[in-house]
Scaffold this active site. Structure first.
Site, PDB file in Angstrom:
ATOM      1  N   GLU A   1       1.096  -1.030   0.142  1.00  0.00           N
ATOM      2  CA  GLU A   1      -0.481   0.236   0.302  1.00  0.00           C
ATOM      3  C   GLU A   1       1.269   1.124  -0.164  1.00  0.00           C
ATOM      4  O   GLU A   1       0.589   1.883   0.156  1.00  0.00           O
ATOM      5  CB  GLU A   1      -1.019  -0.023   1.286  1.00  0.00           C
ATOM      6  CG  GLU A   1      -2.267  -0.428   0.913  1.00  0.00           C
ATOM      7  CD  GLU A   1      -3.191  -0.388   1.938  1.00  0.00           C
ATOM      8  OE1 GLU A   1      -2.658  -0.114   3.173  1.00  0.00           O
ATOM      9  OE2 GLU A   1      -4.588  -1.558   1.894  1.00  0.00           O
TER      10      GLU A   1
ATOM     11  N   HIS B   1       8.151 -27.370  -0.676  1.00  0.00           N
ATOM     12  CA  HIS B   1       7.693 -28.408  -1.732  1.00  0.00           C
ATOM     13  C   HIS B   1       6.892 -27.894  -2.505  1.00  0.00           C
ATOM     14  O   HIS B   1       5.750 -28.884  -2.885  1.00  0.00           O
ATOM     15  CB  HIS B   1       7.429 -29.220  -0.048  1.00  0.00           C
ATOM     16  CG  HIS B   1       8.294 -29.725   0.839  1.00  0.00           C
ATOM     17  ND1 HIS B   1       8.839 -30.798   0.526  1.00  0.00           N
ATOM     18  CD2 HIS B   1       8.809 -28.815   2.503  1.00  0.00           C
ATOM     19  CE1 HIS B   1       9.905 -31.297   1.642  1.00  0.00           C
ATOM     20  NE2 HIS B   1       9.671 -29.937   1.820  1.00  0.00           N
TER      21      HIS B   1
ATOM     22  N   LYS C   1     -13.136   0.376  -3.122  1.00  0.00           N
ATOM     23  CA  LYS C   1     -14.779   0.641  -1.844  1.00  0.00           C
ATOM     24  C   LYS C   1     -15.292   1.684  -2.679  1.00  0.00           C
ATOM     25  O   LYS C   1     -16.956   1.472  -2.844  1.00  0.00           O
ATOM     26  CB  LYS C   1     -13.741   1.399  -0.747  1.00  0.00           C
ATOM     27  CG  LYS C   1     -12.682   0.552  -0.096  1.00  0.00           C
ATOM     28  CD  LYS C   1     -12.713   1.341   1.131  1.00  0.00           C
ATOM     29  CE  LYS C   1     -11.712   0.933   2.516  1.00  0.00           C
ATOM     30  NZ  LYS C   1     -11.248   1.328   3.649  1.00  0.00           N
TER      31      LYS C   1
HETATM   32  O1  PA5 Z   1      -3.957   1.259   5.837  1.00  0.00           O
HETATM   33  C1  PA5 Z   1      -4.982   1.314   5.099  1.00  0.00           C
HETATM   34  O2  PA5 Z   1      -6.149   2.563   5.421  1.00  0.00           O
HETATM   35  C2  PA5 Z   1      -6.521   0.619   4.481  1.00  0.00           C
HETATM   36  O3  PA5 Z   1      -5.708  -0.532   4.425  1.00  0.00           O
HETATM   37  C3  PA5 Z   1      -7.338   0.667   5.971  1.00  0.00           C
HETATM   38  O4  PA5 Z   1      -7.171   0.547   6.871  1.00  0.00           O
HETATM   39  C4  PA5 Z   1      -9.072  -0.311   5.552  1.00  0.00           C
HETATM   40  O5  PA5 Z   1      -9.148   0.359   4.332  1.00  0.00           O
HETATM   41  C5  PA5 Z   1      -9.658  -0.087   6.102  1.00  0.00           C
HETATM   42  O6  PA5 Z   1     -10.141   1.037   6.684  1.00  0.00           O
HETATM   43  P1  PA5 Z   1     -11.464   1.543   8.235  1.00  0.00           P
HETATM   44  O7  PA5 Z   1     -10.691   1.295   8.804  1.00  0.00           O
HETATM   45  O8  PA5 Z   1     -11.474   2.951   7.456  1.00  0.00           O
HETATM   46  O9  PA5 Z   1     -11.895   0.753   7.978  1.00  0.00           O
END
Ligand code: PA5
Length: 424
Positions: free
Chosen positions: A279, A300, A415
């Protein structure tokens, strides 16, 4: 080994001389990080969090956990996804052991799988349980749906008491989860504004579930604090790791990094690393694809293609130096399996030989660059230290790639599309 974490670049195929060519760049980025002038710097409050964190809030977490346990709550259902779950699950596995906690902490909200939801319902049957729902935005579909579902069951079972068995961890002011928590009077803890999901394990997001699992959360923060003091200079291993990855990618065409572990309890640490690096780096057509293998299992299966397939990747091994479980191979009278030559050795010693064998096969025979990160043990302090090491590394890595390491526009896009589709 006195250090908590040791970086060995001896098998990386990147020389010290090559790394030194970037020392000016490293210095410039180092200044950007600490002067908070780089892209996305508004999300770098984690830098000083291990010393600045709100001590009263940590106490409040510990007190709420104590209260829940006194109430007889046996299982905590943790609902969250991405950064709102990977930190706590990986930490609990790492410190407490993956199988030890499976019936005490259950994670939900990571999918929309009916079968998974049904299996969780079965585990909760005839048990006393509570919910810890975590969402910074409060609007992520998967955890929000799971929360709606399990909250109804909890309310059916406990009536008006249910609200006391629910803890919400979310934004201080905004979002539908915050609104629900205020309306229903749930105990709430704050996801700090200046710390993004993948860096939030050291905040209530990670700390509440960890505390319920019996982790000493102050020690996790102390480990992170130690790292923040040791890694805040120009010559540190976190930067060395970042620059080595950068050279492997930009000069040697290695497009993937395989996180390699030899411990059952590190599987989720690999998942946590995949989120942190994927990310943070993967944008503007750049980034190293983070993958993972769990050895010996995957020797394996993927072992074949790693050894003899196309060499477009490098490996980063995380090895735990000390294992508190001293399980020994016993001598056998008949020795039909011919393994008596190993009797008296610990499983950990043998695991180390597996690792040495793989390292030599992959590096020497296979020509695969290997970065080896050795950590002392699976303690709270080591976890906090290791997390902070990777926070610093990924920040340096992102800025070397000239991207913003702290946003995730690709995740937001899925999303949005999903919501659009659901409303159609
Ligand atoms: O790193 C990030 O921002 C995302 O992976 C969020 O943690 C994930 O989408 C969950 O979002 P939220 O905490 O708003 O539900």
């Amino acid at each position: 080994m006195s250090k908590i974490l040791n970086l060995d670049l001896g098998f990386s195929l990147v020389s010290k001389k090559d790394r030194e060519k970037y020392s000016k760049k490293i210095e410039d980025i180092h200044n950007l990080i600490y002067e908070k002038k780089g892209k996305g710097n508004e999300f770098t409050d984690w830098l000083s969090w291990p010393s600045d964190y709100d001590k009263k809030e940590v106490k409040k977490i510990e007190n709420k956990v104590k209260w829940m346990k006194n109430e007889g709550i046996e299982i905590l259902l943790v609902i969250g996804i991405g950064g709102s779950y990977l930190g706590s699950q990986s930490a609990i596995d790492f410190i407490k052991g993956k199988m030890n906690m499976q019936d005490k902490i259950i994670f939900a909200g990571i999918n929309v799988s009916s079968s998974h939801i049904k299996q969780i319902e079965k585990k909760l049957e005839n048990k006393k349980w509570g919910i810890c729902v975590i969402s910074k935005s409060g609007t992520t579909l998967e955890p929000a749906l799971s929360f709606r579902h399990f909250k109804k069951i909890l309310e059916k079972e406990n009536g008006s008491l249910a609200k006391d068995y629910i803890v919400a961890i979310t934004d201080e002011k905004n979002g539908s989860l915050k609104a629900a928590a205020t309306k229903n009077n749930y105990d709430t803890f704050v996801v700090p504004n200046g710390i993004g999901g993948r860096f939030s394990g050291i905040t209530p997001v990670g700390l509440f579930p960890m505390a319920f699992a019996g982790v000493d959360i102050k020690k996790v923060l102390a480990g992170a604090n130690k790292a923040s003091k040791e890694l805040n200079n120009l010559n540190n291993d976190a930067y060395e790791y970042a620059i080595t990855r950068f050279i492997l990618n930009s000069k040697m065409n290695k497009n993937s990094e395989i996180f390699t572990t030899y411990d059952f309890d590190l599987d989720m640490t690999s998942e946590w690393l995949k989120q942190l690096f994927g990310e943070s780096e993967g944008k503007d057509g750049k980034g190293i694809m983070p993958l993972s293998v769990s050895y010996s299992r995957d020797l394996h299966s993927l072992g074949q293609i790693i050894q003899e397939g196309k060499k477009t990747f490098f490996e980063t091994t995380i090895w735990i130096n000390n294992n508190k479980e001293k399980i020994k191979v016993e001598k056998d009278k008949l020795n039909l399996d011919g393994l008596n030559y190993l009797s008296g050795k610990t499983f950990h010693d043998i695991n180390k030989k597996v690792f040495d064998g793989v390292l030599s096969a992959h590096h020497k025979e296979g020509g695969i660059p290997n970065i080896v990160i050795t950590i002392n043990d699976n303690s709270e302090e080591t976890l906090g230290y290791m997390w902070y090491f990777f926070f610093i590394s990924v920040t340096m890595s992102g800025y070397l790639l000239e991207i913003n390491p702290f946003n995730q526009p690709g995740v937001e896009l899925y999303k949005k599309n999903m919501f659009d589709n659901l409303k159609k």
